[in-house]
Scaffold this motif. Structure first.
Motif: not given
Ligand code: PLP
Length: 367
Positions: A294-298, A311-317, A325-339
């Motif tokens: 949901a737009g947060h980086r963890v 993943f450290d989700v301490t600071d998530l609401p 539920g699901l977290v995004e591991l690869l996609g627009e926000q963290y691309t295969p090139d980023d990984a």
């Protein structure tokens, strides 16, 4: 009943792949644009990717091995399929039977293909690979010289293209690019009337001079940036969502995962995800990658296990991350090139490592 609710999910956008092909085709026009679909279309799934590309007009495909070629032939009876690995002893009848195009990597292969084609009376289609400095596959300079002096060595063959491959196209300033280009132009000039092909993804962006008659993109089709250091002109094609198995509270001073490699210095919260190195999530990303929710980086915390990530989700609401539920591991926000950057590798390896345990979803035309 579906088991998908318990799996991590890999979504592959066939429209984005098709769109990337059109962009590359337009960038290289009037050169013809092929598609490289080796290694199961760089891990995205050749069964879906190749037909989607054929639907938007791609008519020539490159694979690495004969087996990949046979699989593609069964999928797409009409397209041209070229096998980069070459024409190994004993395989010529299979190439002929399934109308596969061998990439001829030495004069022995040229001779073998001529012999087989003469036996059957067919004008054997082939692509001739000349090595211009990569020293991996293709005719070496002595063989290229012999061919230049005696073009009858190709008699009876239908040489569709003469190709070469660049070692440093992703680094435009590398002097080897100019050297390879000059050697390739000289090799083509010595084989009058034949068409040329030099560019894979990155060389398409080195300019017109590199396009010749055919370009052979792979990585860029799948969203990997062909112009490292500049904005990515391609669309992302994969989205990997990891399933949350458990959310747990951890006391200050406690460690997470194998090797107890990271410790909390405050009371924390960990989300444990159903993905691991057995799914191609590289272990070298331990303590070093990101997920998004949901737009947060963890940040990842702890080592990558075979089947699990933490993943450290301490600071998530509160309430945002829940089991199932699901977290995004690869996609627009963290691309295969980023990984890839964080794992010390290239996007190619991230994609070709994508595992078979995810629930795979294809979206877009042809899904
Ligand atoms: C893999 C390969 C390509 C495609 O390269 P990308 O960098 O993925 O575009 C093209 N030509 C040859 C010979 C290859 O081996």
């Amino acid at each position: 009943m579906t088991t998908e609710a318990a799996s991590s999910i890999l979504t592959i956008d066939l429209d984005a792949v098709a769109d990337n092909w059109r962009r590359l085709r337009d960038a290289a026009a009037p050169a013809v644009c092929a598609a490289v679909v080796k290694a199961d279309a760089y891990g995205l799934g050749i069964d879906k990717v190749a037909p989607a590309l054929a639907d938007v007009g791609c008519a020539l495909f490159f694979v690495a091995t004969l087996d990949e070629g046979l699989r593609l032939r069964a999928l797409l009876p009409q397209v041209d399929v070229a096998v980069l690995g070459g024409l190994l002893p004993g395989t010529a009848p299979i190439f002929l039977r399934d109308r596969l195009i061998p990439v001829l990597n030495d004069l022995g292969q040229v001779e073998r293909w001529r012999g087989e084609c003469a036996k059957t009376g067919q004008a054997g289609a082939a692509i001739l690979h000349i090595d211009t400095g990569m020293n991996r596959l293709g005719l070496d300079p002595r063989e290229a010289e012999r061919l230049a002096l005696d073009a009858t060595l190709l008699d009876g063959l239908d040489i569709r293209y003469v190709m070469t491959h660049m070692a440093c196209a992703d680094t435009p300033s590398d002097p080897l690019n100019e050297i390879q280009l000059a050697r390739f132009k000289a090799a083509l000039a010595a084989l009058p009337g034949l068409k040329g092909s030099l560019a894979a993804s990155s060389a398409i962006f080195l300019g017109r001079d590199c396009h010749f008659d055919l370009v052979r993109p792979g990585a860029a089709l799948y969203g990997i940036n062909p112009t490292p250091g500049k904005p990515n002109p391609m669309r992302q094609t994969v989205r990997l969502e990891g399933r949350v198995l458990q959310v747990r509270y951890v006391d200050s001073g406690e460690a997470v995962g194998y090797g107890a490699s990271r410790r909390f210095d405050r009371p924390g919260k960990i989300a444990t995800i159903a993905t691991g190195y057995a799914d191609g999530y590289l272990r070298s990303l331990s303590n070093g990658s990101l997920a998004h929710l949901a737009g947060h980086r963890v940040p990842m915390m702890g080592r990558v296990s075979m089947d699990l990530l933490t993943f450290d989700v301490t600071d998530l609401p509160e309430g945002l991350v829940i089991p199932g539920g699901l977290v995004e591991l690869l996609g627009e926000q963290y691309t295969p090139d980023d990984a890839a950057r964080d794992a010390g590798t290239i996007g190619y390896e991230i994609l070709t490592s994508l595992g078979q345990r995810y629930a795979r979803r294809y979206i877009g035309a042809g899904a």
